[in-house]
Design an enzyme around this catalytic site. Sequence first.
Site, PDB file in Angstrom:
ATOM      1  N   GLY A  16       1.901  -9.512  -7.201  1.00 51.31           N
ATOM      2  CA  GLY A  16       0.209  -9.183  -6.786  1.00 51.31           C
ATOM      3  C   GLY A  16       0.328  -7.995  -5.931  1.00 51.31           C
ATOM      4  O   GLY A  16       1.176  -7.256  -5.617  1.00 51.31           O
ATOM      5  N   GLU A  93       9.392  -9.071  -0.988  1.00 49.86           N
ATOM      6  CA  GLU A  93       9.383  -7.432  -1.393  1.00 49.86           C
ATOM      7  C   GLU A  93      10.510  -7.204  -2.522  1.00 49.86           C
ATOM      8  O   GLU A  93      11.310  -6.333  -2.316  1.00 49.86           O
ATOM      9  CB  GLU A  93       9.763  -6.678  -0.020  1.00 49.86           C
ATOM     10  CG  GLU A  93       8.851  -6.968   1.137  1.00 49.86           C
ATOM     11  CD  GLU A  93       7.250  -6.381   1.014  1.00 49.86           C
ATOM     12  OE1 GLU A  93       7.190  -5.615  -0.093  1.00 49.86           O
ATOM     13  OE2 GLU A  93       6.595  -6.661   1.393  1.00 49.86           O
TER      14      GLU A  93
END
Length: 212
Positions: A16, A93
């Site tokens: 996202g 990440e």
Amino acid sequence: MIDIIRGMTQLFFEYGAMGSGKTIEILKVAHNYESQGKKVLLMTPAIDDRAGIGVISSRIGLKREAIAIHKTDNLFTEVSRVDGELAAVLIDEAQFLEPFQVDQLADVVDKLNIPVMTFGLRQDAFNHLFPGSKRLFEIADKLEEMKTICTFCGKKAITQLRVVDGKPQYQGSQVFIGGDETYIPVCRKHWKNPDLKKLKEFFPANKKVSKQ
């Protein structure tokens, strides 16, 4: 949200725009597993050191220590070394992973029978896929988008706008570490044509505090 109650072992990628709650989600998934007495392995690329190397930190202040991933690390080997039975490997990440490391995570799923859930950005601030994200889109078993809204209009945000010294940036290094002081979620229209007056309000003293 990824459903962790399932009878299959897969490689997941939940992605996202910045501000969509990806880090909160990974911390929640870890908590859900651990509340059932299950062990998880939390990992995050060392390049993102905003809260310190090997720290997963959300915008609302929740944080946890994690194993720091370096560019040359063999993730299959790292997971194999863990003592005890792992219920899942959770990686924040994930866009910063090397493509070969994504392949190693697929091996964790296929050879060690351990679910791997990765969380990260789909594309950079110039709307190009990160290498790690690209590889995840190519080989992940399940893809799921986390949604947030555009800072300017409230429509669905599909990317993030990089802002330095109050000005939108459309060229530069793909990796430019920063948080709310540098990036805002935006739709495609306002990525191309942001409201420059509002940008100055959002970033009244924006400084180059991020690093390449």
